[in-house]
Design an enzyme around this catalytic site. Structure first.
Site, PDB file in Angstrom:
ATOM      1  N   SER A  84       0.833  -1.198   0.000  1.00 29.75           N
ATOM      2  CA  SER A  84       0.000   0.000   0.000  1.00 29.75           C
ATOM      3  C   SER A  84       0.869   1.251   0.000  1.00 29.75           C
ATOM      4  O   SER A  84       1.639   1.498   0.930  1.00 29.75           O
ATOM      5  CB  SER A  84      -0.917   0.013   1.223  1.00 29.75           C
ATOM      6  OG  SER A  84      -1.474   1.307   1.349  1.00 29.75           O
ATOM      7  N   HIS A 122      -0.741  -1.006  -4.455  1.00 31.03           N
ATOM      8  CA  HIS A 122      -2.074  -0.725  -3.921  1.00 31.03           C
ATOM      9  C   HIS A 122      -2.188   0.775  -3.652  1.00 31.03           C
ATOM     10  O   HIS A 122      -1.405   1.339  -2.887  1.00 31.03           O
ATOM     11  CB  HIS A 122      -2.241  -1.528  -2.627  1.00 31.03           C
ATOM     12  CG  HIS A 122      -3.586  -1.433  -1.996  1.00 31.03           C
ATOM     13  ND1 HIS A 122      -4.640  -2.235  -2.365  1.00 31.03           N
ATOM     14  CD2 HIS A 122      -4.044  -0.655  -0.985  1.00 31.03           C
ATOM     15  CE1 HIS A 122      -5.692  -1.961  -1.610  1.00 31.03           C
ATOM     16  NE2 HIS A 122      -5.364  -1.002  -0.764  1.00 31.03           N
ATOM     17  N   ASP A 173      -4.561   3.702  -2.255  1.00 22.04           N
ATOM     18  CA  ASP A 173      -5.748   3.968  -1.437  1.00 22.04           C
ATOM     19  C   ASP A 173      -6.304   5.343  -1.754  1.00 22.04           C
ATOM     20  O   ASP A 173      -5.712   6.363  -1.396  1.00 22.04           O
ATOM     21  CB  ASP A 173      -5.389   3.878   0.050  1.00 22.04           C
ATOM     22  CG  ASP A 173      -5.123   2.440   0.466  1.00 22.04           C
ATOM     23  OD1 ASP A 173      -6.038   1.609   0.300  1.00 22.04           O
ATOM     24  OD2 ASP A 173      -4.017   2.151   0.951  1.00 22.04           O
ATOM     25  N   MET A 216      -9.102   7.970  -0.968  1.00 24.10           N
ATOM     26  CA  MET A 216     -10.056   8.280   0.110  1.00 24.10           C
ATOM     27  C   MET A 216     -10.611   9.687  -0.106  1.00 24.10           C
ATOM     28  O   MET A 216      -9.857  10.597  -0.465  1.00 24.10           O
ATOM     29  CB  MET A 216      -9.369   8.212   1.467  1.00 24.10           C
ATOM     30  CG  MET A 216      -8.654   6.896   1.746  1.00 24.10           C
ATOM     31  SD  MET A 216      -8.089   6.838   3.448  1.00 24.10           S
ATOM     32  CE  MET A 216      -7.022   5.385   3.387  1.00 24.10           C
ATOM     33  N   HIS A 227      -7.822   1.028  -4.682  1.00 22.85           N
ATOM     34  CA  HIS A 227      -8.817   0.733  -3.657  1.00 22.85           C
ATOM     35  C   HIS A 227      -9.581   2.019  -3.374  1.00 22.85           C
ATOM     36  O   HIS A 227      -9.042   2.927  -2.738  1.00 22.85           O
ATOM     37  CB  HIS A 227      -8.096   0.199  -2.405  1.00 22.85           C
ATOM     38  CG  HIS A 227      -8.993  -0.062  -1.249  1.00 22.85           C
ATOM     39  ND1 HIS A 227      -8.502  -0.242   0.034  1.00 22.85           N
ATOM     40  CD2 HIS A 227     -10.339  -0.199  -1.158  1.00 22.85           C
ATOM     41  CE1 HIS A 227      -9.519  -0.471   0.859  1.00 22.85           C
ATOM     42  NE2 HIS A 227     -10.641  -0.441   0.162  1.00 22.85           N
ATOM     43  N   MET A 240     -11.993   4.121  -1.516  1.00 20.66           N
ATOM     44  CA  MET A 240     -12.792   4.306  -0.294  1.00 20.66           C
ATOM     45  C   MET A 240     -13.491   5.645  -0.445  1.00 20.66           C
ATOM     46  O   MET A 240     -13.159   6.643   0.193  1.00 20.66           O
ATOM     47  CB  MET A 240     -11.866   4.263   0.933  1.00 20.66           C
ATOM     48  CG  MET A 240     -11.410   2.844   1.238  1.00 20.66           C
ATOM     49  SD  MET A 240      -9.921   2.797   2.236  1.00 20.66           S
ATOM     50  CE  MET A 240      -8.705   3.023   0.937  1.00 20.66           C
ATOM     51  N   MET A 300     -11.769  -6.339   4.205  1.00 21.35           N
ATOM     52  CA  MET A 300     -10.973  -5.414   5.030  1.00 21.35           C
ATOM     53  C   MET A 300     -10.739  -6.042   6.403  1.00 21.35           C
ATOM     54  O   MET A 300     -11.668  -6.554   7.026  1.00 21.35           O
ATOM     55  CB  MET A 300     -11.711  -4.081   5.220  1.00 21.35           C
ATOM     56  CG  MET A 300     -11.813  -3.191   3.997  1.00 21.35           C
ATOM     57  SD  MET A 300     -10.235  -2.633   3.332  1.00 21.35           S
ATOM     58  CE  MET A 300      -9.494  -1.796   4.728  1.00 21.35           C
ATOM     59  N   GLY A 354      -9.554   3.576   6.299  1.00 17.68           N
ATOM     60  CA  GLY A 354      -9.315   5.001   6.549  1.00 17.68           C
ATOM     61  C   GLY A 354      -7.874   5.343   6.863  1.00 17.68           C
ATOM     62  O   GLY A 354      -7.402   6.393   6.480  1.00 17.68           O
ATOM     63  N   PHE A 355      -7.193   4.436   7.548  1.00 24.12           N
ATOM     64  CA  PHE A 355      -5.826   4.749   7.972  1.00 24.12           C
ATOM     65  C   PHE A 355      -4.931   3.521   7.912  1.00 24.12           C
ATOM     66  O   PHE A 355      -5.394   2.397   8.129  1.00 24.12           O
ATOM     67  CB  PHE A 355      -5.833   5.289   9.413  1.00 24.12           C
ATOM     68  CG  PHE A 355      -6.640   6.545   9.548  1.00 24.12           C
ATOM     69  CD1 PHE A 355      -6.074   7.787   9.258  1.00 24.12           C
ATOM     70  CD2 PHE A 355      -7.981   6.480   9.904  1.00 24.12           C
ATOM     71  CE1 PHE A 355      -6.838   8.953   9.342  1.00 24.12           C
ATOM     72  CE2 PHE A 355      -8.752   7.642   9.989  1.00 24.12           C
ATOM     73  CZ  PHE A 355      -8.176   8.877   9.702  1.00 24.12           C
ATOM     74  N   ASP A 411      -6.731  -6.644   3.501  1.00 24.29           N
ATOM     75  CA  ASP A 411      -6.109  -5.325   3.585  1.00 24.29           C
ATOM     76  C   ASP A 411      -6.310  -4.761   4.982  1.00 24.29           C
ATOM     77  O   ASP A 411      -7.451  -4.609   5.433  1.00 24.29           O
ATOM     78  CB  ASP A 411      -6.773  -4.418   2.531  1.00 24.29           C
ATOM     79  CG  ASP A 411      -6.213  -3.003   2.522  1.00 24.29           C
ATOM     80  OD1 ASP A 411      -5.172  -2.757   3.152  1.00 24.29           O
ATOM     81  OD2 ASP A 411      -6.834  -2.144   1.861  1.00 24.29           O
TER      82      ASP A 411
HETATM   83  C1  DX5 Z   1      -6.665   1.352   5.031  1.00 23.27           C
HETATM   84  C2  DX5 Z   1      -6.119   1.085   3.669  1.00 23.27           C
HETATM   85  C3  DX5 Z   1      -4.998   0.132   3.671  1.00 23.27           C
HETATM   86  C4  DX5 Z   1      -3.796   0.592   4.463  1.00 23.27           C
HETATM   87  C5  DX5 Z   1      -3.076  -0.613   4.974  1.00 23.27           C
HETATM   88  O1  DX5 Z   1      -7.900   1.946   4.939  1.00 23.27           O
HETATM   89  O2  DX5 Z   1      -7.107   0.533   2.818  1.00 23.27           O
HETATM   90  O3  DX5 Z   1      -4.616  -0.234   2.359  1.00 23.27           O
HETATM   91  O4  DX5 Z   1      -2.920   1.387   3.735  1.00 23.27           O
HETATM   92  O5  DX5 Z   1      -2.037  -0.205   5.808  1.00 23.27           O
HETATM   93  P1  DX5 Z   1      -1.357  -1.195   6.858  1.00 23.27           P
HETATM   94  O6  DX5 Z   1      -0.825  -2.350   6.110  1.00 23.27           O
HETATM   95  O7  DX5 Z   1      -0.351  -0.335   7.505  1.00 23.27           O
HETATM   96  O8  DX5 Z   1      -2.470  -1.614   7.807  1.00 23.27           O
HETATM   97 ZN    ZN Z   2      -6.422  -0.306   0.912  1.00 26.98          ZN
END
Ligand code: DX5
Ligand code: ZN
Length: 221
Positions: free
Chosen positions: A8, A31, A33, A35, A64, A66, A135, A140-141, A173
């Site tokens: 990610s 990957h 993300d 958001m 991905h 979100m 998930m 989110g983080f 993820d």
């Molecule tokens: C969270 C994201 C993930 C995140 C994973 O909402 O979708 O892809 O970046 O990060 P780690 O591997 O640090 O949990």
């Molecule tokens: Zn993700």
């Protein structure tokens, strides 16, 4: 396809995305993300950054989303250069139509589920998808703790995929690391997103191979 690793970029240096992509060239996917500060309480990158990153790397992008209203926005990510686009089941109005549109545009269609969203209502849709994302944290983080309560859902999803004889990939993820990847693989996951585990490692390339080896070991035992 076997085991695939998708680091990610959320855990990478956003000021140097092209160089960060090169640090993880051992990965099968990158990957990304996306958001929107509505579907999740965080804001990251959108179409222009995905488009620029797609041009800057040979590794295919696994986007991905979100975001709210993926029916409107997701197809644009295929045009921006993503090879796989995952929208969330909770946000899509017409997931079948959207998955078909993503495939028609030439991308793999993925659908994501938050930890509290069950797979069972989506059983009949699985044939429309190329990947199902379970998930393992609240989206989110990055850097959150892996939620063990999601493991039974990984297992049930794998059983449904087998029951229907589908080729669907099963992605996990959130909180995926050397400590948690084996239980995900054992439950049936085959595509592993890892942010902090990969980018915080001293040698991200080596970490990717370690994660791959752990998952393969769990799969074969
Ligand atoms: C969270 C994201 C993930 C995140 C994973 O909402 O979708 O892809 O970046 O990060 P780690 O591997 O640090 O949990
Ligand atoms: Zn993700």
């Amino acid at each position: 396809m076997g085991i695939q690793i998708s680091p990610s970029m959320l855990a990478s240096d956003f000021a140097n995305l092209a160089a960060e992509a090169r640090r993880v060239s051992a990965a099968d996917w990158l990957h990304v993300d996306v958001m929107d500060n509505h579907f999740v309480p965080n804001l990251t990158v959108g179409l222009p950054v995905v488009e620029a990153l797609a041009k800057a790397t040979e590794t295919p992008l696994d986007c991905h989303l979100m975001i709210e209203d993926p029916d409107r926005w997701a197809p644009g990510y295929v045009e921006a250069g993503a090879s796989s686009v995952t929208f969330h089941a909770e946000a899509a109005t017409a997931p079948v139509r959207l998955a078909r549109e993503l495939r028609a545009k030439g991308a793999r269609a993925g659908m994501g589920l938050r930890p509290a969203t069950p797979i069972e209502p989506y059983e009949d849709l699985l044939g429309e998808l190329d990947m199902l994302l379970v998930m393992t944290v609240e989206p989110g983080f990055g850097g959150q703790e892996f939620l063990d309560l999601c493991v039974p859902k990984i297992r049930r999803t794998r059983e449904l995929i087998a029951k229907h004889g589908l080729e669907l990939w099963l992605q996990v993820d959130g909180g995926v690391s050397l400590d948690t990847i084996e239980r995900c693989a054992d439950a049936g996951a085959d595509v592993f997103v890892a942010g902090s585990a990969v980018f915080r490692a001293e040698d991200p390339g080596d970490m990717i191979e370690q994660l791959r080896a752990s998952a393969e070991k769990a799969l074969s035992s």
